[in-house]
Design a protein around this motif. Structure first.
Motif, PDB file in Angstrom:
ATOM      1  N   ALA A  38     -34.907  -7.706  69.628  1.00  0.00           N
ATOM      2  CA  ALA A  38     -34.206  -7.507  68.362  1.00  0.00           C
ATOM      3  C   ALA A  38     -34.430  -8.663  67.397  1.00  0.00           C
ATOM      4  CB  ALA A  38     -32.714  -7.324  68.608  1.00  0.00           C
ATOM      5  N   VAL A  39     -34.670  -9.872  67.910  1.00  0.00           N
ATOM      6  CA  VAL A  39     -34.843 -11.040  67.051  1.00  0.00           C
ATOM      7  C   VAL A  39     -36.122 -10.913  66.223  1.00  0.00           C
ATOM      8  CG1 VAL A  39     -35.181 -13.553  67.022  1.00  0.00           C
ATOM      9  CG2 VAL A  39     -33.542 -12.519  68.613  1.00  0.00           C
ATOM     10  N   THR A  40     -37.224 -10.546  66.858  1.00  0.00           N
ATOM     11  CA  THR A  40     -38.500 -10.424  66.141  1.00  0.00           C
ATOM     12  C   THR A  40     -38.742  -8.999  65.653  1.00  0.00           C
ATOM     13  OG1 THR A  40     -39.712  -9.950  68.187  1.00  0.00           O
ATOM     14  CG2 THR A  40     -39.542 -12.275  67.501  1.00  0.00           C
ATOM     15  N   GLN A  41     -37.821  -8.098  65.972  1.00  0.00           N
ATOM     16  CA  GLN A  41     -37.941  -6.676  65.644  1.00  0.00           C
ATOM     17  C   GLN A  41     -39.306  -6.131  66.071  1.00  0.00           C
ATOM     18  OE1 GLN A  41     -36.860  -5.870  61.579  1.00  0.00           O
ATOM     19  NE2 GLN A  41     -34.708  -6.286  61.974  1.00  0.00           N
ATOM     20  N   SER A  42     -39.606  -6.346  67.354  1.00  0.00           N
ATOM     21  CA  SER A  42     -40.864  -5.833  67.916  1.00  0.00           C
ATOM     22  C   SER A  42     -40.551  -4.975  69.132  1.00  0.00           C
ATOM     23  CB  SER A  42     -41.780  -6.995  68.305  1.00  0.00           C
ATOM     24  OG  SER A  42     -41.165  -7.787  69.305  1.00  0.00           O
ATOM     25  N   GLY A  43     -41.486  -4.119  69.464  1.00  0.00           N
ATOM     26  CA  GLY A  43     -41.298  -3.221  70.593  1.00  0.00           C
ATOM     27  C   GLY A  43     -40.276  -2.140  70.303  1.00  0.00           C
ATOM     28  N   LEU A  44     -40.536  -1.368  69.255  1.00  0.00           N
ATOM     29  CA  LEU A  44     -39.609  -0.298  68.869  1.00  0.00           C
ATOM     30  C   LEU A  44     -39.369   0.641  70.049  1.00  0.00           C
ATOM     31  CD1 LEU A  44     -39.193   1.464  65.636  1.00  0.00           C
ATOM     32  CD2 LEU A  44     -39.741   2.932  67.562  1.00  0.00           C
ATOM     33  N   VAL A  45     -38.111   0.875  70.354  1.00  0.00           N
ATOM     34  CA  VAL A  45     -37.743   1.776  71.437  1.00  0.00           C
ATOM     35  C   VAL A  45     -37.368   3.149  70.883  1.00  0.00           C
ATOM     36  CG1 VAL A  45     -36.108   2.181  73.321  1.00  0.00           C
ATOM     37  CG2 VAL A  45     -36.967  -0.125  72.890  1.00  0.00           C
ATOM     38  N   ARG A  46     -36.423   3.171  69.947  1.00  0.00           N
ATOM     39  CA  ARG A  46     -35.960   4.429  69.361  1.00  0.00           C
ATOM     40  C   ARG A  46     -35.206   4.132  68.081  1.00  0.00           C
ATOM     41  NH1 ARG A  46     -35.274   9.519  71.675  1.00  0.00           N
ATOM     42  NH2 ARG A  46     -35.808   8.591  73.637  1.00  0.00           N
ATOM     43  N   SER A  47     -35.276   5.080  67.144  1.00  0.00           N
ATOM     44  CA  SER A  47     -34.528   4.987  65.895  1.00  0.00           C
ATOM     45  C   SER A  47     -33.675   6.235  65.737  1.00  0.00           C
ATOM     46  CB  SER A  47     -35.480   4.881  64.694  1.00  0.00           C
ATOM     47  OG  SER A  47     -36.212   3.688  64.740  1.00  0.00           O
ATOM     48  N   PHE A  48     -32.538   6.057  65.087  1.00  0.00           N
ATOM     49  CA  PHE A  48     -31.598   7.145  64.855  1.00  0.00           C
ATOM     50  C   PHE A  48     -31.288   7.208  63.375  1.00  0.00           C
ATOM     51  CE2 PHE A  48     -30.859   5.132  68.917  1.00  0.00           C
ATOM     52  CZ  PHE A  48     -30.912   6.192  69.793  1.00  0.00           C
ATOM     53  N   CYS A  49     -31.435   8.388  62.778  1.00  0.00           N
ATOM     54  CA  CYS A  49     -31.102   8.567  61.366  1.00  0.00           C
ATOM     55  C   CYS A  49     -29.777   9.315  61.287  1.00  0.00           C
ATOM     56  CB  CYS A  49     -32.198   9.362  60.653  1.00  0.00           C
ATOM     57  SG  CYS A  49     -31.915   9.527  58.870  1.00  0.00           S
ATOM     58  N   TRP A  50     -28.832   8.698  60.546  1.00  0.00           N
ATOM     59  CA  TRP A  50     -27.521   9.300  60.370  1.00  0.00           C
ATOM     60  C   TRP A  50     -27.240   9.527  58.895  1.00  0.00           C
ATOM     61  CZ3 TRP A  50     -27.501   4.826  63.668  1.00  0.00           C
ATOM     62  CH2 TRP A  50     -27.222   5.098  65.004  1.00  0.00           C
ATOM     63  N   ALA A  51     -26.466  10.530  58.626  1.00  0.00           N
ATOM     64  CA  ALA A  51     -25.865  10.691  57.305  1.00  0.00           C
ATOM     65  C   ALA A  51     -24.464  10.111  57.449  1.00  0.00           C
ATOM     66  CB  ALA A  51     -25.807  12.156  56.906  1.00  0.00           C
ATOM     67  N   ILE A  52     -24.155   9.123  56.614  1.00  0.00           N
ATOM     68  CA  ILE A  52     -22.873   8.424  56.679  1.00  0.00           C
ATOM     69  C   ILE A  52     -22.016   8.882  55.507  1.00  0.00           C
ATOM     70  CG2 ILE A  52     -21.738   6.173  56.677  1.00  0.00           C
ATOM     71  CD1 ILE A  52     -23.555   6.289  59.002  1.00  0.00           C
ATOM     72  N   VAL A  53     -20.797   9.267  55.800  1.00  0.00           N
ATOM     73  CA  VAL A  53     -19.854   9.688  54.767  1.00  0.00           C
ATOM     74  C   VAL A  53     -18.922   8.508  54.492  1.00  0.00           C
ATOM     75  CG1 VAL A  53     -18.048  11.325  54.146  1.00  0.00           C
ATOM     76  CG2 VAL A  53     -19.954  12.065  55.581  1.00  0.00           C
ATOM     77  N   ASP A  54     -18.931   8.012  53.260  1.00  0.00           N
ATOM     78  CA  ASP A  54     -18.056   6.907  52.881  1.00  0.00           C
ATOM     79  C   ASP A  54     -16.684   7.489  52.565  1.00  0.00           C
ATOM     80  OD1 ASP A  54     -16.877   4.598  52.045  1.00  0.00           O
ATOM     81  OD2 ASP A  54     -18.025   4.409  50.193  1.00  0.00           O
ATOM     82  N   SER A  55     -15.769   7.325  53.522  1.00  0.00           N
ATOM     83  CA  SER A  55     -14.442   7.907  53.322  1.00  0.00           C
ATOM     84  C   SER A  55     -13.356   6.842  53.476  1.00  0.00           C
ATOM     85  CB  SER A  55     -14.220   9.067  54.296  1.00  0.00           C
ATOM     86  OG  SER A  55     -14.315   8.612  55.625  1.00  0.00           O
ATOM     87  N   GLY A  56     -13.528   5.768  52.762  1.00  0.00           N
ATOM     88  CA  GLY A  56     -12.482   4.749  52.718  1.00  0.00           C
ATOM     89  C   GLY A  56     -12.273   4.003  54.017  1.00  0.00           C
ATOM     90  N   GLY A  57     -13.356   3.537  54.641  1.00  0.00           N
ATOM     91  CA  GLY A  57     -13.232   2.717  55.833  1.00  0.00           C
ATOM     92  C   GLY A  57     -13.506   3.445  57.129  1.00  0.00           C
ATOM     93  N   LEU A  58     -13.360   4.760  57.170  1.00  0.00           N
ATOM     94  CA  LEU A  58     -13.631   5.481  58.411  1.00  0.00           C
ATOM     95  C   LEU A  58     -15.122   5.683  58.618  1.00  0.00           C
ATOM     96  CD1 LEU A  58     -10.820   8.165  58.311  1.00  0.00           C
ATOM     97  CD2 LEU A  58     -10.890   6.069  59.660  1.00  0.00           C
ATOM     98  N   ASP A  59     -15.830   6.028  57.574  1.00  0.00           N
ATOM     99  CA  ASP A  59     -17.276   6.201  57.566  1.00  0.00           C
ATOM    100  C   ASP A  59     -17.828   6.996  58.757  1.00  0.00           C
ATOM    101  OD1 ASP A  59     -17.148   4.682  55.288  1.00  0.00           O
ATOM    102  OD2 ASP A  59     -17.676   2.823  56.287  1.00  0.00           O
ATOM    103  N   PRO A  60     -17.447   8.260  58.891  1.00  0.00           N
ATOM    104  CA  PRO A  60     -17.984   9.058  60.000  1.00  0.00           C
ATOM    105  C   PRO A  60     -19.488   9.261  59.850  1.00  0.00           C
ATOM    106  CG  PRO A  60     -16.671  10.421  58.522  1.00  0.00           C
ATOM    107  CD  PRO A  60     -16.533   9.005  58.057  1.00  0.00           C
ATOM    108  N   ARG A  61     -20.175   9.333  60.990  1.00  0.00           N
ATOM    109  CA  ARG A  61     -21.628   9.521  61.028  1.00  0.00           C
ATOM    110  C   ARG A  61     -21.951  10.900  61.572  1.00  0.00           C
ATOM    111  NH1 ARG A  61     -24.008   3.909  62.747  1.00  0.00           N
ATOM    112  NH2 ARG A  61     -22.212   2.658  62.236  1.00  0.00           N
ATOM    113  N   VAL A  62     -22.999  11.473  61.024  1.00  0.00           N
ATOM    114  CA  VAL A  62     -23.534  12.725  61.532  1.00  0.00           C
ATOM    115  C   VAL A  62     -24.990  12.471  61.852  1.00  0.00           C
ATOM    116  CG1 VAL A  62     -24.080  15.125  60.995  1.00  0.00           C
ATOM    117  CG2 VAL A  62     -21.926  14.132  60.193  1.00  0.00           C
ATOM    118  N   GLY A  63     -25.358  12.601  63.132  1.00  0.00           N
ATOM    119  CA  GLY A  63     -26.749  12.407  63.544  1.00  0.00           C
ATOM    120  C   GLY A  63     -27.639  13.471  62.934  1.00  0.00           C
TER     121      GLY A  63
END
Length: 183
Positions: free
Chosen positions: A114-139
């Motif tokens: 993680a320090v050098t950001q090398s050796g990518l394992v997996r990425s996850f794209c989420w849609a984040i809803v800004d709802s006043g601190g709760l910020d639910p994620r939808v994969g």
């Protein structure tokens, strides 16, 4: 009207029985008749026990069940990996574009280092809803080390939370800020 329908069915059954009797007497080889009846039962969805038709139907059902189980297991593994990464704090985040007011895309990536950001394992794209601190994620999608992107199925509840339709979410996938760009 009911009497007419019952009468019609009785005529059909009687005619079929007479035809079967005539065929059984006319055909010296009864195996042909037995095979024809077996095929008719198979076509109607009521195969004879032990017939190849019944075995084929069982094999097809087993194959469909196995494929669904593999797909369910893969989706569960991807979900579990994302949850594990969130809990351990090993994700490196990249902010994506805003899809609409209060809903934006974010990609979290797990690296071997993680320090050098090398050796990518997996990425996850989420849609984040800004709802006043709760910020639910939808994969929305995942991307593995080879660059293969897997689009996740969204439930009606997920779409309602995002206040987007499936077409808008599909179009937004091109905007996921994957590390190194899209492949």
């Amino acid at each position: 009207m009911l009497g007419t329908a019952i009468g019609f069915v009785m005529v059909l059954v009687f005619t079929g029985a007479i035809a079967a009797l005539v065929l059984s007497l006319a055909l010296p080889n009864k195996a042909i008749l037995r095979d024809a009846i077996g095929e008719l039962r198979c076509l109607s969805g009521y195969p004879l026990t032990g017939s190849t038709c019944a075995q084929d139907q069982i094999r097809q059902a087993d194959a469909a069940t196995a494929a669904a189980n593999r797909q369910r297991a893969a989706a569960e593994a991807a979900r579990q990996a994302a949850e594990d990464a969130l809990v351990s704090g090993d994700l490196e985040f990249a902010q994506g574009p805003e899809l609409k007011y209060g809903v934006s895309l974010v990609v979290g990536t797990i690296y071997q280092d993680a320090v050098t950001q090398s050796g990518l394992v997996r990425s996850f794209c989420w849609a984040i809803v800004d709802s006043g601190g709760l910020d639910p994620r939808v994969g929305v999608a995942t991307r593995d080390a080879t660059g293969a992107i897997t689009v996740l199925d969204l439930s009606d509840t997920d779409l309602a939370l995002l206040e987007l339709d499936a077409g808008e979410v599909s179009a937004a996938l091109a905007s996921c800020p994957w590390p190194g760009g899209t492949t």
